[in-house]
Every structure is written in C-alpha cells, then in structure tokens.
Write a protein that holds these residues in place. Sequence first.
Motif, short mmCIF file in Angstrom:
data_model
loop_
_atom_site.label_atom_id
_atom_site.label_comp_id
_atom_site.label_asym_id
_atom_site.label_seq_id
_atom_site.Cartn_x
_atom_site.Cartn_y
_atom_site.Cartn_z
N ILE A 128 35.09 38.96 41.98
CA ILE A 128 34.60 38.18 43.12
C ILE A 128 34.21 36.74 42.78
O ILE A 128 33.78 35.99 43.65
CB ILE A 128 33.37 38.87 43.77
CG1 ILE A 128 32.22 38.98 42.77
CG2 ILE A 128 33.76 40.25 44.30
CD1 ILE A 128 30.93 39.50 43.39
N ASP A 129 34.40 36.32 41.52
CA ASP A 129 33.97 34.97 41.18
C ASP A 129 35.07 33.92 41.35
O ASP A 129 34.84 32.73 41.12
CB ASP A 129 33.40 34.92 39.75
CG ASP A 129 34.39 35.47 38.71
OD1 ASP A 129 35.46 35.95 39.11
OD2 ASP A 129 34.06 35.42 37.51
N GLY A 130 36.26 34.34 41.76
CA GLY A 130 37.33 33.39 42.05
C GLY A 130 37.49 33.20 43.55
O GLY A 130 36.76 33.79 44.36
N PHE A 131 38.46 32.39 43.95
CA PHE A 131 38.65 32.10 45.37
C PHE A 131 39.19 33.31 46.13
O PHE A 131 38.90 33.47 47.31
CB PHE A 131 39.60 30.91 45.54
CG PHE A 131 39.04 29.63 45.00
CD1 PHE A 131 37.79 29.19 45.39
CD2 PHE A 131 39.75 28.88 44.08
CE1 PHE A 131 37.26 28.01 44.89
CE2 PHE A 131 39.22 27.69 43.58
CZ PHE A 131 37.97 27.26 43.97
N SER A 132 39.98 34.15 45.46
CA SER A 132 40.52 35.34 46.12
C SER A 132 40.03 36.60 45.42
O SER A 132 39.92 36.64 44.19
CB SER A 132 42.05 35.33 46.10
OG SER A 132 42.56 36.54 46.64
N THR A 133 39.74 37.63 46.22
CA THR A 133 39.36 38.93 45.66
C THR A 133 40.54 39.89 45.60
O THR A 133 40.39 41.03 45.18
CB THR A 133 38.24 39.56 46.50
OG1 THR A 133 38.74 39.81 47.83
CG2 THR A 133 37.02 38.67 46.57
N TYR A 134 41.72 39.46 46.00
CA TYR A 134 42.89 40.35 46.09
C TYR A 134 43.33 40.78 44.69
O TYR A 134 43.47 39.95 43.78
CB TYR A 134 44.04 39.65 46.80
CG TYR A 134 45.16 40.58 47.19
CD1 TYR A 134 45.08 41.36 48.33
CD2 TYR A 134 46.31 40.69 46.39
CE1 TYR A 134 46.09 42.23 48.68
CE2 TYR A 134 47.33 41.56 46.74
CZ TYR A 134 47.22 42.32 47.88
OH TYR A 134 48.23 43.18 48.22
N PRO A 135 43.60 42.09 44.47
CA PRO A 135 43.96 42.58 43.13
C PRO A 135 45.46 42.44 42.84
O PRO A 135 46.18 43.43 42.70
CB PRO A 135 43.53 44.05 43.20
CG PRO A 135 43.77 44.44 44.62
CD PRO A 135 43.42 43.21 45.44
N PHE A 136 45.96 41.23 42.75
CA PHE A 136 47.38 40.98 42.53
C PHE A 136 47.94 41.78 41.37
O PHE A 136 49.05 42.34 41.43
CB PHE A 136 47.60 39.48 42.26
CG PHE A 136 47.37 38.59 43.43
CD1 PHE A 136 48.37 38.36 44.37
CD2 PHE A 136 46.15 37.95 43.59
CE1 PHE A 136 48.16 37.52 45.45
CE2 PHE A 136 45.93 37.10 44.68
CZ PHE A 136 46.93 36.88 45.61
N GLN A 137 47.19 41.85 40.27
CA GLN A 137 47.72 42.38 39.01
C GLN A 137 48.13 43.84 39.09
O GLN A 137 48.99 44.29 38.33
CB GLN A 137 46.69 42.18 37.89
CG GLN A 137 45.44 43.01 37.99
CD GLN A 137 44.42 42.50 38.99
OE1 GLN A 137 44.60 41.43 39.58
NE2 GLN A 137 43.35 43.25 39.20
N ILE A 138 47.55 44.61 40.01
CA ILE A 138 47.87 46.04 40.03
C ILE A 138 49.27 46.31 40.55
O ILE A 138 49.80 47.41 40.38
CB ILE A 138 46.83 46.84 40.86
CG1 ILE A 138 46.94 46.51 42.35
CG2 ILE A 138 45.43 46.61 40.34
CD1 ILE A 138 46.05 47.39 43.23
N PHE A 139 49.90 45.31 41.17
CA PHE A 139 51.23 45.51 41.75
C PHE A 139 52.37 45.08 40.82
O PHE A 139 53.54 45.33 41.12
CB PHE A 139 51.33 44.74 43.08
CG PHE A 139 50.34 45.23 44.11
CD1 PHE A 139 50.54 46.44 44.77
CD2 PHE A 139 49.20 44.51 44.38
CE1 PHE A 139 49.63 46.90 45.70
CE2 PHE A 139 48.28 44.97 45.31
CZ PHE A 139 48.49 46.16 45.97
N LEU A 167 48.25 38.10 35.26
CA LEU A 167 46.81 37.84 35.27
C LEU A 167 46.11 38.56 34.13
O LEU A 167 45.12 38.08 33.62
CB LEU A 167 46.21 38.28 36.62
CG LEU A 167 46.58 37.44 37.83
CD1 LEU A 167 46.04 38.05 39.10
CD2 LEU A 167 46.06 36.01 37.67
N ALA A 168 46.61 39.75 33.78
CA ALA A 168 46.10 40.49 32.61
C ALA A 168 44.58 40.57 32.58
O ALA A 168 43.93 40.27 31.58
CB ALA A 168 46.62 39.87 31.32
#
Length: 210
Positions: A85-96, A103-104
């Motif tokens: 939550i400390d960045g601009f987006s909370t979306y979990p891109f890396q799991i896809f 992003l690792a």
Amino acid sequence: MYGADPNDPHPMAGFPQICFIRNTVTNPNIIIGDYTYYDDPEDSENFERNVLYHFPFIGDRLIIGKFCALARGVKFIMNGGNHKIDGFSTYPFQIFGNGWDKLALQPSDFPYKGDTVIGNDVWIGYEAVMMPGVHVGDGAIIAAKSVVVNDVPPYTIVGGNPAKCIRQRFTDEVIKTLLSVAWWDWEIEKITRNLEKIVAADLDALLKCE
C-alpha cells in the motif's frame, strides 16, 4: 461424568451443527483449544473455510483458546489478504506473470500484522470478521457482524464496523482477578464441580472453588 468429551467432534448427540473444531482442523498454523466450538448447520466440521488468505509461505498463525463459542459465518482475514500500500497502486500485477512478474516483490514488502490470537471463553457473534493480527482478550464478546480491526481488551464487549467498545463487562479489579483465576485452565473435574460458580457473578464464591 465430567462434561462433554473434548475429543468428540460432535458432542451433542443428533445435533451435528455444533463441532469441537480442535478435532477437525488440520492446518498446523491454526491452533484451537479444548471445548471451543463452531456452530454452523452447513458443515460445522469445515471451520477452515472461514480462515481466509492463510497462505503457508507467510507463516502467520490463528490461535484460539479454550471454551470459545464461534457463531455461524465468522471470518478470520489473515495476512495473505494484504496488498502493498505504500506505492501509487495497490494492484498485485506480479501474481499474473507474463512480464508483470518483473516486480519481484518479496513477502517483506507487504503489510504484516503477526498472529491473530483469540483468548479463552470468548464469544464471537454471527458473521463477525477478525482482521489480521488482532488480539482478543479472555472473556471478550464480539457482537454479530462486527469488523474487529484493533485489539479487544479482556472481558470487553465490542460491536460495529469498525468494532468499538460498547462496555466493559466487569470492573478493572474484578477482571484482574478473573484473569489470575483463569478457570479455563483448571482440571475438567474441578470445572465440573464448580459450574454454578463459573457461570454466576459471585467473585468470592469463585475464589473459594476447590
């Protein structure tokens, strides 16, 4: 006879919606005390379905004490449900994957609140939700459909979203004494002999239990 058999998943004959869930939980990171029951007419043995986002690689534990009463639909949100939550987006891109896994991120990049701990003799009402890392003290009561985001002191009634203190069940002095007595740790023979005193509110009588 000294009460219900803690090793019997369904201690009430002909009433399977009550389950002593210490006997049915298999996840080593979910620890349940004796006589704690889950009440659900739809598969009371499968309490683990109510423990959400509980991924083994995170390692957090759900610890529930003895003699707790858990109503139908209670939910425990564990740390695996957290997003960065400390960045601009909370979306979990890396799991896809497919290039987004660059992003690792490491588990340490995500919020971690620690173990969720429920004390002894706690009553959690219908569809209440416990958020990650909360500690609920002995003798507390969680009102139906509450969302618990902060620790709950012993012998305190909370309710709402977010759950707030409704009232303390007893005075500070009485609570301190009850915590020192810790009747839930007595031998079951002693508990059985003194049931009337345990469910009453006569502290002097409780202190004289033998």
